[in-house]
Scaffold this active site. Structure first.
Site, PDB file in Angstrom:
ATOM      1  N   ARG A 177      -3.985  -6.113  13.941  1.00 44.99           N
ATOM      2  CA  ARG A 177      -2.780  -6.215  14.762  1.00 44.99           C
ATOM      3  C   ARG A 177      -2.679  -7.617  15.339  1.00 44.99           C
ATOM      4  O   ARG A 177      -3.643  -8.104  15.962  1.00 44.99           O
ATOM      5  CB  ARG A 177      -2.834  -5.226  15.941  1.00 44.99           C
ATOM      6  CG  ARG A 177      -2.821  -3.757  15.563  1.00 44.99           C
ATOM      7  CD  ARG A 177      -1.429  -3.324  15.130  1.00 44.99           C
ATOM      8  NE  ARG A 177      -1.365  -1.898  14.929  1.00 44.99           N
ATOM      9  CZ  ARG A 177      -1.695  -1.275  13.798  1.00 44.99           C
ATOM     10  NH1 ARG A 177      -2.135  -1.981  12.782  1.00 44.99           N
ATOM     11  NH2 ARG A 177      -1.580   0.033  13.686  1.00 44.99           N
ATOM     12  N   ASP A 185      -3.483   4.216  -2.059  1.00 40.29           N
ATOM     13  CA  ASP A 185      -4.409   4.656  -1.011  1.00 40.29           C
ATOM     14  C   ASP A 185      -4.408   6.185  -0.920  1.00 40.29           C
ATOM     15  O   ASP A 185      -3.799   6.764  -0.022  1.00 40.29           O
ATOM     16  CB  ASP A 185      -3.970   4.017   0.316  1.00 40.29           C
ATOM     17  CG  ASP A 185      -4.814   4.456   1.500  1.00 40.29           C
ATOM     18  OD1 ASP A 185      -5.977   4.821   1.293  1.00 40.29           O
ATOM     19  OD2 ASP A 185      -4.288   4.437   2.628  1.00 40.29           O
ATOM     20  N   LYS A 212       0.849  -1.198   0.000  1.00 39.39           N
ATOM     21  CA  LYS A 212       0.000   0.000   0.000  1.00 39.39           C
ATOM     22  C   LYS A 212       0.877   1.237   0.000  1.00 39.39           C
ATOM     23  O   LYS A 212       1.774   1.378   0.832  1.00 39.39           O
ATOM     24  CB  LYS A 212      -0.923   0.032   1.219  1.00 39.39           C
ATOM     25  CG  LYS A 212      -1.844   1.250   1.242  1.00 39.39           C
ATOM     26  CD  LYS A 212      -2.777   1.227   2.447  1.00 39.39           C
ATOM     27  CE  LYS A 212      -2.118   1.678   3.723  1.00 39.39           C
ATOM     28  NZ  LYS A 212      -1.807   3.153   3.717  1.00 39.39           N
ATOM     29  N   THR A 252     -10.563   4.103  10.585  1.00 40.48           N
ATOM     30  CA  THR A 252     -10.434   3.262  11.782  1.00 40.48           C
ATOM     31  C   THR A 252      -9.851   4.012  12.978  1.00 40.48           C
ATOM     32  O   THR A 252      -9.862   3.494  14.092  1.00 40.48           O
ATOM     33  CB  THR A 252      -9.568   2.027  11.494  1.00 40.48           C
ATOM     34  OG1 THR A 252      -8.300   2.442  10.978  1.00 40.48           O
ATOM     35  CG2 THR A 252     -10.242   1.108  10.491  1.00 40.48           C
ATOM     36  N   ASP A 286     -13.791  14.590  -4.132  1.00 41.24           N
ATOM     37  CA  ASP A 286     -13.919  15.871  -4.820  1.00 41.24           C
ATOM     38  C   ASP A 286     -15.185  15.808  -5.669  1.00 41.24           C
ATOM     39  O   ASP A 286     -15.992  14.884  -5.506  1.00 41.24           O
ATOM     40  CB  ASP A 286     -12.667  16.118  -5.687  1.00 41.24           C
ATOM     41  CG  ASP A 286     -12.327  17.596  -5.830  1.00 41.24           C
ATOM     42  OD1 ASP A 286     -13.243  18.379  -6.185  1.00 41.24           O
ATOM     43  OD2 ASP A 286     -11.165  17.974  -5.603  1.00 41.24           O
ATOM     44  N   LYS A 321      -7.481   8.011  -1.289  1.00 41.55           N
ATOM     45  CA  LYS A 321      -8.789   8.417  -0.736  1.00 41.55           C
ATOM     46  C   LYS A 321      -9.348   9.650  -1.444  1.00 41.55           C
ATOM     47  O   LYS A 321      -9.649  10.673  -0.830  1.00 41.55           O
ATOM     48  CB  LYS A 321      -8.676   8.681   0.768  1.00 41.55           C
ATOM     49  CG  LYS A 321      -8.203   7.489   1.596  1.00 41.55           C
ATOM     50  CD  LYS A 321      -8.156   7.838   3.076  1.00 41.55           C
ATOM     51  CE  LYS A 321      -7.674   6.682   3.932  1.00 41.55           C
ATOM     52  NZ  LYS A 321      -6.227   6.391   3.737  1.00 41.55           N
ATOM     53  N   PHE A 322      -9.550   9.545  -2.745  1.00 35.36           N
ATOM     54  CA  PHE A 322     -10.057  10.680  -3.518  1.00 35.36           C
ATOM     55  C   PHE A 322     -11.417  11.144  -3.003  1.00 35.36           C
ATOM     56  O   PHE A 322     -12.285  10.343  -2.671  1.00 35.36           O
ATOM     57  CB  PHE A 322     -10.176  10.291  -4.994  1.00 35.36           C
ATOM     58  CG  PHE A 322      -8.868   9.958  -5.645  1.00 35.36           C
ATOM     59  CD1 PHE A 322      -7.816  10.855  -5.641  1.00 35.36           C
ATOM     60  CD2 PHE A 322      -8.686   8.738  -6.285  1.00 35.36           C
ATOM     61  CE1 PHE A 322      -6.607  10.553  -6.251  1.00 35.36           C
ATOM     62  CE2 PHE A 322      -7.489   8.418  -6.894  1.00 35.36           C
ATOM     63  CZ  PHE A 322      -6.444   9.327  -6.878  1.00 35.36           C
ATOM     64  N   GLY A 333       0.608  -2.587   8.907  1.00 30.05           N
ATOM     65  CA  GLY A 333       1.741  -1.683   8.839  1.00 30.05           C
ATOM     66  C   GLY A 333       2.852  -2.060   9.794  1.00 30.05           C
ATOM     67  O   GLY A 333       3.653  -2.948   9.537  1.00 30.05           O
ATOM     68  N   ARG A 334       2.881  -1.383  10.939  1.00 30.46           N
ATOM     69  CA  ARG A 334       4.014  -1.486  11.853  1.00 30.46           C
ATOM     70  C   ARG A 334       4.328  -2.890  12.374  1.00 30.46           C
ATOM     71  O   ARG A 334       5.499  -3.194  12.611  1.00 30.46           O
ATOM     72  CB  ARG A 334       3.817  -0.504  13.007  1.00 30.46           C
ATOM     73  CG  ARG A 334       4.196   0.923  12.604  1.00 30.46           C
ATOM     74  CD  ARG A 334       3.631   1.982  13.522  1.00 30.46           C
ATOM     75  NE  ARG A 334       2.216   2.229  13.233  1.00 30.46           N
ATOM     76  CZ  ARG A 334       1.559   3.308  13.633  1.00 30.46           C
ATOM     77  NH1 ARG A 334       2.180   4.224  14.351  1.00 30.46           N
ATOM     78  NH2 ARG A 334       0.300   3.473  13.323  1.00 30.46           N
TER      79      ARG A 334
END
Length: 236
Positions: free
Chosen positions: A182, A62, A35, A121, A67, A64-65, A211-212
Site C-alpha cells: 500500500r 491466482d 491478477k 496476508t 488438493d 491457489k490450488f 489492488g485498491r
C-alpha cells in the site's frame, strides 16, 4: 505470455466483467501485469483470462490450488493451456503436491511460473493459531518457503514483511510475490501485514500485487505510474 518489465501486478477484484474491462482499457500492458482471482474466474471463466491475454497483458492466475497431487497437477496444466504468465498453489498442500505440479508443467515446451502461497496476508497471530499453526506468521512463512524451494518451485507469495528474511536465506533467484502493498497515503483495508512499494522492493520483493490503490483511484493510470516510479527509484 506477452512480456513486460513492470514489477506491479494489478489485482482485478470486481464483481462484474465490464467493471474490470473498463479499468483494463485505462491501463497499459507495458506498465503492469494483471491478477485474476477466484471471484472473477468463477464468474467469467477461462474465456475472460484469454480475453485479457489477447489484449497484451501477462496474467497471474491466482486460484491457489490445494488438493491431492494428481488433481493439482492436472489443474495447473489446464491453467497453463490458457497462456498465463504465473499460477499458484498452497504450500500447505505439501511437498508431493508441489512436486507433482512442477513436474507436470516441466513437460511443456513453455510453462508459466509456479509459486506457492505461504500464509495469507490477512492472517495475524491469533488467526493462524486457530487453525493449528504454532508461532508467529513469519516463522511459518519461512518454513513453508523453504519447503517450496526444496520442491523446485519458482517462488512464493508472502507478505513484504517476510521478504527480507526469505531473500537472505533462499537467495536472489527465488521469486517473492508480495500482496499487502500500500502506498503510504492508502488505507490498509483488510490486509494486516503491509508495506509501501519502495520498502517492499528494498526488502527483496520480486513482484508487487496492488489492488485498491490502483483499481479504486480516480485516475488508475496515474496511480500505477506513481507506484512504478516509486519502484524504479527504490531499485536505483
Amino acid at each position: 505470455m506477452n512480456g513486460t518489465d513492470s514489477k506491479v501486478i494489478v489485482a482485478l477484484d470486481f464483481p462484474q466483467q465490464q467493471q474490470a474491462l473498463d479499468l483494463v482499457e485505462r491501463l497499459d500492458p507495458s506498465l503492469c501485469r494483471l491478477k485474476v482471482g477466484k471471484e472473477m474466474f468463477t464468474r467469467l471463466g477461462p474465456q475472460f483470462v484469454e480475453q485479457l491475454s489477447n489484449r497484451g497483458y501477462d496474467i497471474f492466475l491466482d486460484l491457489k490450488f490445494h488438493d491431492i497431487p494428481n488433481t493439482v497437477a492436472a489443474a495447473c496444466d489446464a491453467a497453463a493451456d490458457l497462456g498465463v504468465w504465473m499460477i499458484n498453489l498452497h504450500a500447505s498442500g505439501g511437498r508431493r503436491m508441489m512436486m507433482a505440479a512442477r513436474e507436470r508443467l516441466e513437460q511443456r515446451s513453455e510453462r508459466p511460473l509456479l509459486v506457492a502461497v505461504t500464509i495469507l496476508t490477512s492472517l495475524g497471530v491469533e488467526d493462524i493459531a486457530e487453525v493449528g499453526y504454532q508461532g508467529e506468521p513469519a516463522e511459518n512463512v519461512l518454513r513453508l518457503a523453504k519447503l517450496t524451494d526444496e520442491s523446485g518451485l519458482d517462488g512464493v507469495v508472502c507478505s513484504p514483511r517476510e521478504a527480507s528474511e526469505i531473500r537472505r536465506q533462499l537467495g536472489q533467484d527465488f521469486l517473492l510475490v508480495t500482496p499487502g502493498v500500500r502506498p503510504s497515503s492508502a488505507a490498509k483495508d483488510d490486509q494486516r501485514r503491509v508495506m509501501t512499494p519502495a520498502d517492499a522492493m528494498v526488502a527483496g520483493s520480486s513482484y508487487l500485487v496492488v489492488g485498491r490503490p490502483i483499481t479504486a483511484a480516480d485516475d488508475p493510470i496515474q496511480a500505477l505510474q506513481a507506484i512504478n516510479a516509486e519502484v524504479s527509484e527504490s531499485l536505483a
